[in-house]
Design an enzyme around this catalytic site. Structure first.
Site, PDB file in Angstrom:
ATOM      1  N   GLU A   1      54.090  55.220  66.659  1.00 54.37           N
ATOM      2  CA  GLU A   1      52.762  54.597  66.835  1.00 54.37           C
ATOM      3  C   GLU A   1      52.902  53.139  67.274  1.00 54.37           C
ATOM      4  O   GLU A   1      52.445  52.231  66.579  1.00 54.37           O
ATOM      5  CB  GLU A   1      51.996  54.653  65.506  1.00 54.37           C
ATOM      6  CG  GLU A   1      51.844  56.039  64.909  1.00 54.37           C
ATOM      7  CD  GLU A   1      51.333  56.002  63.471  1.00 54.37           C
ATOM      8  OE1 GLU A   1      51.203  54.904  62.884  1.00 54.37           O
ATOM      9  OE2 GLU A   1      51.075  57.082  62.924  1.00 54.37           O
ATOM     10  N   PRO A   2      53.518  52.871  68.414  1.00 46.65           N
ATOM     11  CA  PRO A   2      53.694  51.472  68.812  1.00 46.65           C
ATOM     12  C   PRO A   2      52.396  50.842  69.291  1.00 46.65           C
ATOM     13  O   PRO A   2      51.586  51.488  69.947  1.00 46.65           O
ATOM     14  CB  PRO A   2      54.701  51.558  69.969  1.00 46.65           C
ATOM     15  CG  PRO A   2      54.507  52.920  70.546  1.00 46.65           C
ATOM     16  CD  PRO A   2      54.034  53.807  69.426  1.00 46.65           C
ATOM     17  N   GLY A   3      52.186  49.605  68.924  1.00 48.70           N
ATOM     18  CA  GLY A   3      51.033  48.863  69.430  1.00 48.70           C
ATOM     19  C   GLY A   3      51.539  47.629  70.156  1.00 48.70           C
ATOM     20  O   GLY A   3      51.566  47.546  71.379  1.00 48.70           O
ATOM     21  N   ARG A   4      52.005  46.657  69.370  1.00 49.42           N
ATOM     22  CA  ARG A   4      52.459  45.374  69.912  1.00 49.42           C
ATOM     23  C   ARG A   4      53.497  45.538  71.034  1.00 49.42           C
ATOM     24  O   ARG A   4      53.427  44.824  72.041  1.00 49.42           O
ATOM     25  CB  ARG A   4      53.068  44.556  68.778  1.00 49.42           C
ATOM     26  CG  ARG A   4      53.373  43.132  69.147  1.00 49.42           C
ATOM     27  CD  ARG A   4      54.212  42.444  68.068  1.00 49.42           C
ATOM     28  NE  ARG A   4      53.826  42.734  66.730  1.00 49.42           N
ATOM     29  CZ  ARG A   4      53.044  41.953  65.957  1.00 49.42           C
ATOM     30  NH1 ARG A   4      52.596  40.817  66.432  1.00 49.42           N
ATOM     31  NH2 ARG A   4      52.760  42.311  64.728  1.00 49.42           N
TER      32      ARG A   4
ATOM     33  N   CYS B   1      35.839  23.894  63.641  1.00 48.20           N
ATOM     34  CA  CYS B   1      35.877  22.879  62.587  1.00 48.20           C
ATOM     35  C   CYS B   1      36.782  23.279  61.437  1.00 48.20           C
ATOM     36  O   CYS B   1      36.327  23.494  60.299  1.00 48.20           O
ATOM     37  CB  CYS B   1      34.468  22.638  62.077  1.00 48.20           C
ATOM     38  SG  CYS B   1      33.389  22.257  63.440  1.00 48.20           S
ATOM     39  N   GLU B   2      38.048  23.444  61.718  1.00 50.28           N
ATOM     40  CA  GLU B   2      39.045  23.738  60.692  1.00 50.28           C
ATOM     41  C   GLU B   2      40.361  23.130  61.150  1.00 50.28           C
ATOM     42  O   GLU B   2      40.729  23.266  62.323  1.00 50.28           O
ATOM     43  CB  GLU B   2      39.262  25.248  60.530  1.00 50.28           C
ATOM     44  CG  GLU B   2      38.023  26.002  60.152  1.00 50.28           C
ATOM     45  CD  GLU B   2      38.295  27.131  59.172  1.00 50.28           C
ATOM     46  OE1 GLU B   2      39.377  27.150  58.561  1.00 50.28           O
ATOM     47  OE2 GLU B   2      37.404  27.965  59.037  1.00 50.28           O
TER      48      GLU B   2
ATOM     49  N   TYR C   1      46.750  42.110  69.240  1.00 46.98           N
ATOM     50  CA  TYR C   1      46.127  41.428  68.107  1.00 46.98           C
ATOM     51  C   TYR C   1      45.553  40.070  68.508  1.00 46.98           C
ATOM     52  O   TYR C   1      45.547  39.130  67.718  1.00 46.98           O
ATOM     53  CB  TYR C   1      47.131  41.293  66.948  1.00 46.98           C
ATOM     54  CG  TYR C   1      47.749  42.620  66.572  1.00 46.98           C
ATOM     55  CD1 TYR C   1      46.977  43.613  65.976  1.00 46.98           C
ATOM     56  CD2 TYR C   1      49.092  42.917  66.847  1.00 46.98           C
ATOM     57  CE1 TYR C   1      47.524  44.855  65.655  1.00 46.98           C
ATOM     58  CE2 TYR C   1      49.644  44.157  66.530  1.00 46.98           C
ATOM     59  CZ  TYR C   1      48.858  45.107  65.927  1.00 46.98           C
ATOM     60  OH  TYR C   1      49.390  46.332  65.614  1.00 46.98           O
TER      61      TYR C   1
ATOM     62  N   GLY D   1      55.573  49.259  64.773  1.00 42.74           N
ATOM     63  CA  GLY D   1      56.283  48.151  64.145  1.00 42.74           C
ATOM     64  C   GLY D   1      57.355  47.482  64.961  1.00 42.74           C
ATOM     65  O   GLY D   1      57.841  46.419  64.561  1.00 42.74           O
TER      66      GLY D   1
ATOM     67  N   ARG E   1      46.148  34.580  65.452  1.00 43.91           N
ATOM     68  CA  ARG E   1      47.519  34.772  64.958  1.00 43.91           C
ATOM     69  C   ARG E   1      48.218  33.471  64.526  1.00 43.91           C
ATOM     70  O   ARG E   1      48.841  33.441  63.467  1.00 43.91           O
ATOM     71  CB  ARG E   1      48.373  35.517  65.986  1.00 43.91           C
ATOM     72  CG  ARG E   1      47.818  36.903  66.372  1.00 43.91           C
ATOM     73  CD  ARG E   1      48.837  37.760  67.112  1.00 43.91           C
ATOM     74  NE  ARG E   1      49.940  38.113  66.247  1.00 43.91           N
ATOM     75  CZ  ARG E   1      51.106  37.520  66.242  1.00 43.91           C
ATOM     76  NH1 ARG E   1      51.353  36.542  67.083  1.00 43.91           N
ATOM     77  NH2 ARG E   1      52.045  37.889  65.389  1.00 43.91           N
TER      78      ARG E   1
HETATM   79  N1  LLP Z   1      50.681  52.382  62.759  1.00 48.16           N
HETATM   80  C1  LLP Z   1      50.083  51.917  61.660  1.00 48.16           C
HETATM   81  C2  LLP Z   1      49.718  52.827  60.584  1.00 48.16           C
HETATM   82  C3  LLP Z   1      49.803  50.537  61.554  1.00 48.16           C
HETATM   83  O1  LLP Z   1      49.216  50.059  60.459  1.00 48.16           O
HETATM   84  C4  LLP Z   1      50.158  49.661  62.615  1.00 48.16           C
HETATM   85  C5  LLP Z   1      49.871  48.224  62.547  1.00 48.16           C
HETATM   86  C6  LLP Z   1      50.768  50.213  63.759  1.00 48.16           C
HETATM   87  C7  LLP Z   1      51.017  51.580  63.786  1.00 48.16           C
HETATM   88  C8  LLP Z   1      51.159  49.374  64.940  1.00 48.16           C
HETATM   89  O2  LLP Z   1      52.101  48.420  64.625  1.00 48.16           O
HETATM   90  P1  LLP Z   1      52.799  47.573  65.792  1.00 48.16           P
HETATM   91  O3  LLP Z   1      53.596  48.531  66.631  1.00 48.16           O
HETATM   92  O4  LLP Z   1      51.729  46.947  66.590  1.00 48.16           O
HETATM   93  O5  LLP Z   1      53.620  46.612  65.069  1.00 48.16           O
HETATM   94  N2  LLP Z   1      47.656  41.626  63.190  1.00 48.16           N
HETATM   95  C9  LLP Z   1      49.068  41.566  62.962  1.00 48.16           C
HETATM   96  C10 LLP Z   1      49.711  42.925  63.029  1.00 48.16           C
HETATM   97  C11 LLP Z   1      49.085  43.932  62.110  1.00 48.16           C
HETATM   98  C12 LLP Z   1      49.681  45.308  62.210  1.00 48.16           C
HETATM   99  C13 LLP Z   1      48.899  46.292  61.411  1.00 48.16           C
HETATM  100  N3  LLP Z   1      49.368  47.647  61.530  1.00 48.16           N
HETATM  101  C14 LLP Z   1      49.689  40.566  63.933  1.00 48.16           C
HETATM  102  O6  LLP Z   1      48.981  40.006  64.750  1.00 48.16           O
HETATM  103  O7  LLP Z   1      50.882  40.316  63.868  1.00 48.16           O
END
Ligand code: LLP
Length: 414
Positions: free
Chosen positions: A273-276, A343-344, A371, A237, A312
């Protein structure tokens, strides 16, 4: 800090000119910087050093095999949400014992595959899921390793589509129900921890701390019942800067969380659990301007990338910076809506951008590493674009461009 910088008037990714990549693989294409991904991962690793911890990269942010492979080589763990993501991590050389499995709707097939692979932990999201996991584990002659994902009912102050830790959201188990469910879990599973994830693109620390306090209150309560947890998973997050946001750095976030844990819970491992925050600013989407279409009310720059490649902006009204790959265009800057061919009307990658551009030139859409490709689709029968990983002076095609044949293959005529 990232490795997409201008040298003179040309945009480079690490030691490679973006234009050279566009010429080699065509456009649109995603370009990632290995040095940036690694730098961001290590920012978390260094921040958590000294306390038991695990970084479980959220695979959904960018699930390319080569990206997972380079994170696996750093020793990263992974947060998965499907059997498909499990297969990706295993194929990329990820350690099963560093995988956590999140998600509200795990199927029996997925649970079985995860247990057989020997993953570290399933984050359970409901009573019904706990029952299913216990039953499947029993049929395999094992006790499942579990944590309960608790919904702390905290407002993360982010876009409503990506807020997950409020009572009204579908995620997690309400705090009030968690205690009884833990007692049930303790009888039939290996209870390892507690998890939460309150939302994505969070730009301040207080919601994390709020959630942490609620989790710790439960940890303490469970201890009085004889349920000692080994880890606390605070989810992902942490936001990134797309425009003017000023999210805390991993170090700042980790420091406040660790300060809270050190005194009272020195042995409680902190999982995240970092992603972004790891891949978001480590990627760009390169696109070429097909046409300029000046108009009475708006000027359009029609590019070859579209909402199917990067959804996004259309889905969350997200703002991502758009810059020219070559800044030396002699034309005068004007305000453009940068739009794709789909086409949107929602197929807009950026609105009202001041750009000095001509048809045929290249643009880079920044902050597209998370994402972007992972949410892309084949809408309008558009083949998915290639992905390139830059590593110093070299670049590797880590996903080839799809062909129309790839798209049509699974279908059949009557
Ligand atoms: N852990 C869990 C259980 C999650 O559901 C998520 C993201 C993460 C970790 C990673 O979150 P992050 O660190 O990336 O914020 N598609 C959207 C974001 C959806 C996030 C869903 N869950 C966007 O493009 O902003």
């Amino acid at each position: 800090m990232d490795h997409f910088l201008y040298r003179g008037d040309q945009l480079w990714t690490e030691g490679v000119a973006c234009q050279a990549i566009a010429e080699a693989v065509g456009t649109p294409c995603y370009v990632y910087s290995r040095a940036t991904i690694e730098r961001h991962w290590y920012a978390f690793e260094h921040a958590l050093n000294g306390h038991p911890h695990a970084i479980c990269y959220a695979v959904k942010a960018n699930s390319n095999l080569a990206v997972l492979q380079l994170l696996a080589r750093l020793g990263s763990g992974f947060d998965i949400v499907s059997g498909g993501e499990l297969e990706r991590v295993l194929r990329a050389g990820g350690d099963p014992n560093r995988i956590v499995f999140s998600g509200v709707g795990k199927t029996a097939v997925e649970i079985r595959a995860a247990l057989l692979a020997g993953i570290h932990c399933l984050n359970i999201e409901s009573e019904a899921e706990l029952d299913r996991v216990i039953e499947i584990a029993a049929s395999l002659g094992m006790r499942a390793p579990v944590a309960l994902r608790v919904n702390p009912d905290v407002d993360p102050k982010t876009h409503p589509y990506i807020a997950t830790g409020l009572k009204e959201n579908k995620f997690g188990i309400p705090v009030e129900a968690a205690r009884a469910l833990y007692q049930q879990a303790a009888k039939h599973t290996r209870v390892l921890g507690i998890a939460c994830h309150i939302g994505s693109q969070l730009t301040s620390i207080p919601p994390f701390l709020d959630a942490l306090e609620r989790m710790l209150a439960l940890v303490a309560e469970l201890a009085t019942l004889g349920i000692e947890l080994q880890h606390l998973d605070m989810g992902g997050g942490l936001g990134i800067r797309y425009q003017q946001e000023n999210p805390p750095l991993p170090d700042a976030l980790a420091q406040v969380m660790l300060e809270r844990l050190r005194g009272q819970y020195p042995k409680l491992a902190l999982h995240i659990e970092p992603g972004r925050a790891i891949v978001g600013n480590a990627g760009i989407l390169l696109t070429r301007i097909e046409y300029l279409k000046p108009g009475e009310l708006r000027n359009f720059a029609i590019v070859d990338a579209a909402m199917n490649d990067l959804i996004r902006p259309a889905l969350y009204q997200a703002w991502q910076e758009i810059v020219p790959v070559n800044r030396c265009s002699k034309v005068i800057a004007r305000a453009y809506d940068v739009v794709g061919p789909v086409c949107e009307t929602g197929d807009k990658l950026g609105a009202d951008r001041q750009l000095a551009i001509a048809a045929g030139e290249l643009l880079a859409i920044r902050s597209a590493g998370a994402y972007g490709m992972s949410m892309s689709s084949n809408y309008n029968t558009r083949p998915r674009v290639p992905e390139v990983l830059v590593d110093g002076k070299e670049f590797h095609i880590i996903r080839r461009r799809e062909t129309i044949a790839d798209l049509l293959d699974p279908e059949s005529l009557l």
